[in-house]
Write an enzyme that holds these catalytic residues in place. Structure first.
Site, short mmCIF file in Angstrom:
data_model
loop_
_atom_site.label_atom_id
_atom_site.label_comp_id
_atom_site.label_asym_id
_atom_site.label_seq_id
_atom_site.Cartn_x
_atom_site.Cartn_y
_atom_site.Cartn_z
N ARG A 57 14.69 -3.09 3.94
CA ARG A 57 15.10 -3.55 5.07
C ARG A 57 15.31 -4.65 4.76
O ARG A 57 16.46 -4.80 3.65
CB ARG A 57 13.12 -3.27 4.91
N ARG A 115 0.76 -1.13 -0.63
CA ARG A 115 0.39 -0.22 -0.12
C ARG A 115 1.19 1.58 0.32
O ARG A 115 0.31 2.34 0.49
CB ARG A 115 -0.54 -0.11 0.93
N ASP A 148 -6.41 -3.57 0.41
CA ASP A 148 -7.14 -2.75 -0.61
C ASP A 148 -5.86 -1.62 -0.62
O ASP A 148 -6.21 -1.21 -2.16
CB ASP A 148 -7.83 -2.13 0.11
N GLY A 149 -5.11 -1.56 -0.20
CA GLY A 149 -3.46 -0.73 -0.53
C GLY A 149 -4.24 0.68 0.96
O GLY A 149 -3.23 1.31 -0.06
N ASP A 190 10.53 -7.38 7.58
CA ASP A 190 10.91 -6.35 6.58
C ASP A 190 10.25 -5.05 7.33
O ASP A 190 9.75 -4.37 6.19
CB ASP A 190 9.43 -7.13 6.31
N ARG A 197 5.80 10.01 3.67
CA ARG A 197 6.31 10.08 4.60
C ARG A 197 8.13 9.44 3.70
O ARG A 197 8.43 9.72 2.53
CB ARG A 197 6.32 8.39 5.61
#
Length: 489
Positions: free
Chosen positions: A180, A90, A122-123, A249, A173
């Protein structure tokens, strides 16, 4: 402002590292928050600052001419169980920008709709988790903790079905990158050493360029990430922060705090404290965070084995020796940070007992973590004042305080100097769980952002407490305590 400099180095790596993907438009975007200070650092053109043009871009309704959106691919161990493909389900990386500090930063939309890695989701992101991440990530930045940051938050005008119907939102962000440990696991699981080398070389060039000149660049990469994580976890621990979901992750190669889901700051001190609703076994409790970081780093080291040496046994020996340094580095960083919290400019191994005994005393008396350390400066001159009021066990408190004062005296510093240093180290304000929950409730049910805005402003100066914000510093009453926090999926 210098020219807005945009690059797309991760996107240019192409498959399998990322996949091009467009955001899904939303119904009726509205501004929730915009970070002018961060926008200035990123040299973001002012035409995007709380404007209609910016709203269109940061809601995903328009792809700016400088954007090249991609979803990053990664795998991960989730609560110890390996999932070979996760990825940005997402989130979309719009671009990488060169900021005023000449460092590269990702601009990423989170909650922008389905991607090839959504796995049936649904992201989207509900409003609550977006507000939580905005507040906590910016608070962490103000506290001096390496972290992703929040540039913008928008309400989408769409409703999402979770346990109940919730308003949708998108956060923009900023990170040094969103790579990661799970990114390396994804490539390593494919068994293509050439691709693994390509990716490792990319990360070295981007994050640890000094490693390129080392005799063994990939070993130096490993040790650099270990050091970054050791220092980061020590900072978390020293402020009572619990990440909540330290899956591989969710652990950044760049040593930043990333993926604020069911995170929380402790109220009453308890080393076994867990807030995440899904962490029923306490895997990621406050006191387990160094151990779990070490576990995650071991998974990272495993991905690098083919690059460390052509001889498998030697590769394992090199990785093992590097991993053994984590505990020493983490403990040294934690000792120094905790020493500063109790007024010691330079803590030594002999101070470990003093610090441990205070933590044990705090646990036995269920004293509030942040409040205890903040009030401790008032106990420097008089051990019956300040933090003393928090300890029901006054006898053991006084015994500890006497030892502490004896240790402080060895520094030869004036009491007011010690107090000033402690007040500059121990925050008066943290993102209190009950305050965040109230801010989310008001936003969800009434569209009222007043408490969110008040918290955001106050948390920008966490070491200074004004009278108008005194209530925000108070620990929760028993009926206000939050026992569970949730991720935003």
């Amino acid at each position: 402002m210098k020219h807005f400099s945009v690059q797309h180095s991760l996107a240019e790596l192409g498959q399998p590292f990322s996949t091009a993907c467009l955001p899904t438009p939303v119904a009726a975007p509205q501004w929730l928050a915009f970070n002018v200070e961060l926008a200035t650092q990123l040299r973001l053109p002012e035409q995007y600052w709380r404007s209609d043009e910016g709203l269109a871009v940061f809601s995903g309704n328009v792809v700016a001419d400088w954007a090249n959106p991609v979803a990053h691919a990664y795998a991960g161990h989730q609560f110890g169980h390996f999932v070979p493909q996760l990825g940005d389900g997402r989130a979309l990386l719009l671009a990488e920008v060169i900021a005023i500090d000449e460092q590269r930063y990702d601009i990423q939309l989170k909650g922008a709709g389905r991607t090839p890695y959504s796995r049936g989701g649904d992201g989207r992101a509900p409003l609550g988790p977006v507000l939580r991440e905005y507040l906590v990530s910016e608070a962490m930045y103000a506290l001096g903790v390496p972290t992703t940051r929040a540039l913008a938050a928008v309400l989408t005008g769409d409703w999402l079905q979770r346990d109940t119907a919730e308003p949708g939102a998108i956060i923009t962000r900023i990170a040094k990158s969103h790579i990661r440990i799970g990114s390396f696991q994804f490539i390593a699981a494919k068994g293509d050493i050439a691709q693994l080398k390509t990716f490792a070389d990319y990360v070295i060039k981007r994050h640890y360029p000094e490693s390129a000149a080392a005799e063994n660049p990939y070993l130096t990469l490993l040790t650099s990430v270990i050091t970054a994580q050791a220092q980061l976890i020590a900072k978390w621990m020293s402020i009572g922060f619990i990440h909540g979901v330290m899956n591989t992750d969710n652990m950044s190669i760049a040593g930043e705090t990333i993926d604020y889901g069911p995170c929380a700051f402790m109220d009453a001190f308890n080393p076994a404290q867990v807030y995440s609703y899904i962490d029923r076994q306490g895997r990621y409790a406050w006191g387990n965070q160094p151990k779990m970081a070490s576990w995650n780093l071991t998974r990272f080291a495993e991905t690098l084995l083919p690059l460390l040496s052509a001889e498998p046994e030697q590769a394992i020996e090199l990785a093992t020796a590097a991993l053994l340094q984590f505990n020493a580095e983490n403990e040294a960083a934690f000792l120094q940070l905790m020493g500063e919290k109790i007024g010691l400019k330079s803590a030594t191994k002999d101070d470990e007992v003093l610090i441990r005994d205070l933590l044990n005393l705090m646990s036995a008396n269920s004293t509030d973590f942040s409040q205890t350390f903040r009030l401790l400066s008032l106990s420097v001159a008089n051990t019956t004042q300040g933090a003393a009021q928090l300890f029901a066990d006054s006898s053991n408190w006084q015994q500890w305080a006497n030892r502490w004062q004896t240790r402080l005296a060895t520094q030869g510093l004036a009491l007011n100097e010690v107090q000033q240093q402690m007040d500059a180290t121990n925050p008066a304000l943290i993102p209190r769980n009950h305050q965040i929950a109230k801010a989310i409730e008001l936003a969800n049910t009434e569209g009222d952002l007043s408490l969110f805005n008040r918290l955001h402003k106050a948390l920008q100066t966490p070491f200074t407490l004004s009278g108008e914000n005194a209530d925000l510093a108070q620990p929760p009453m028993p009926e206000q305590c939050i026992s569970n926090t949730f991720c935003g999926t």
